[in-house]
Design a protein around this motif. Structure first.
Motif, short mmCIF file in Angstrom:
data_model
loop_
_atom_site.label_atom_id
_atom_site.label_comp_id
_atom_site.label_asym_id
_atom_site.label_seq_id
_atom_site.Cartn_x
_atom_site.Cartn_y
_atom_site.Cartn_z
N ARG A 1 16.66 -79.89 -16.16
CA ARG A 1 16.81 -81.29 -15.78
C ARG A 1 16.41 -82.24 -16.91
O ARG A 1 15.77 -83.25 -16.68
N LYS A 2 16.75 -81.88 -18.13
CA LYS A 2 16.38 -82.73 -19.27
C LYS A 2 17.61 -83.14 -20.07
O LYS A 2 17.47 -83.62 -21.19
N ALA A 3 18.79 -82.95 -19.53
CA ALA A 3 20.01 -83.25 -20.27
C ALA A 3 20.24 -84.76 -20.34
O ALA A 3 19.47 -85.55 -19.80
N ALA A 4 21.33 -85.15 -20.97
CA ALA A 4 21.60 -86.56 -21.28
C ALA A 4 21.54 -87.47 -20.05
O ALA A 4 21.02 -88.57 -20.12
N GLY A 5 22.04 -87.02 -18.92
CA GLY A 5 22.07 -87.85 -17.71
C GLY A 5 20.71 -88.09 -17.10
O GLY A 5 20.55 -88.99 -16.28
N SER A 6 19.73 -87.29 -17.48
CA SER A 6 18.39 -87.42 -16.89
C SER A 6 17.45 -88.23 -17.77
O SER A 6 16.32 -88.51 -17.36
N ARG A 7 17.88 -88.59 -18.96
CA ARG A 7 16.98 -89.25 -19.91
C ARG A 7 16.97 -90.75 -19.75
O ARG A 7 18.00 -91.36 -19.51
#
Length: 144
Positions: free
Chosen positions: A75-81
């Motif tokens: 859960r650390k990909a671009a959408g979560s940042r």
């Protein structure tokens, strides 16, 4: 089975809560259904035949699942940042860690006798000046 919908509405209005939070004792449904006025309902509340349920709270099951996934590094990909890289990874902290690693390596080389004190001091000052971007670049420089 007696219908106590009206009594529940009255009790909710008196107690200042929602209808879903009103609890009527199942064994006393007949007594409660006889209550017509607000005064009747108030007396039932005093005797304890009508009571308030505690409010329901959301379960934390999904929250726990997310926490375990984050512990695994998911859960650390671009959408979560949120925030730039300087916010997520502090440049100052990175600098400190990088310099400590390089200085530790230098001390090891000096202890092993690979470099002398003069070379150690020169490289130490270069590290302090930010000449080397990483430990690999320091090793590369020493190799040359």
């Amino acid at each position: 089975m007696s219908n106590v919908r009206i009594q529940k509405k009255l009790a909710a209005k008196i107690l200042g809560v929602g209808v879903s939070r009103i609890y009527v004792a199942p064994e006393h449904l007949e007594d409660v259904s006889q209550a017509i006025t607000k005064d009747d309902v108030r007396s039932l509340i005093k005797t304890g035949l009508i009571d308030i349920r505690s409010p329901s709270t959301p379960t934390r099951g999904r929250k726990r699942l997310v926490r375990t996934q984050k512990a695994k590094g998911k859960r650390k990909a671009a959408g979560s940042r949120k925030g730039g890289m300087g916010v997520r990874r502090q440049p100052e902290r990175e600098w400190v860690l990088r310099v400590r690693k390089q200085r530790q390596y230098l001390r090891k080389l000096r202890a092993d006798g690979v470099i002398d004190a003069k070379t150690y001091r020169a490289l130490y000052l270069k590290i302090k000046g930010g000449v080397f971007t990483s430990l690999a670049s320091l090793k590369n420089y020493i190799g040359k």
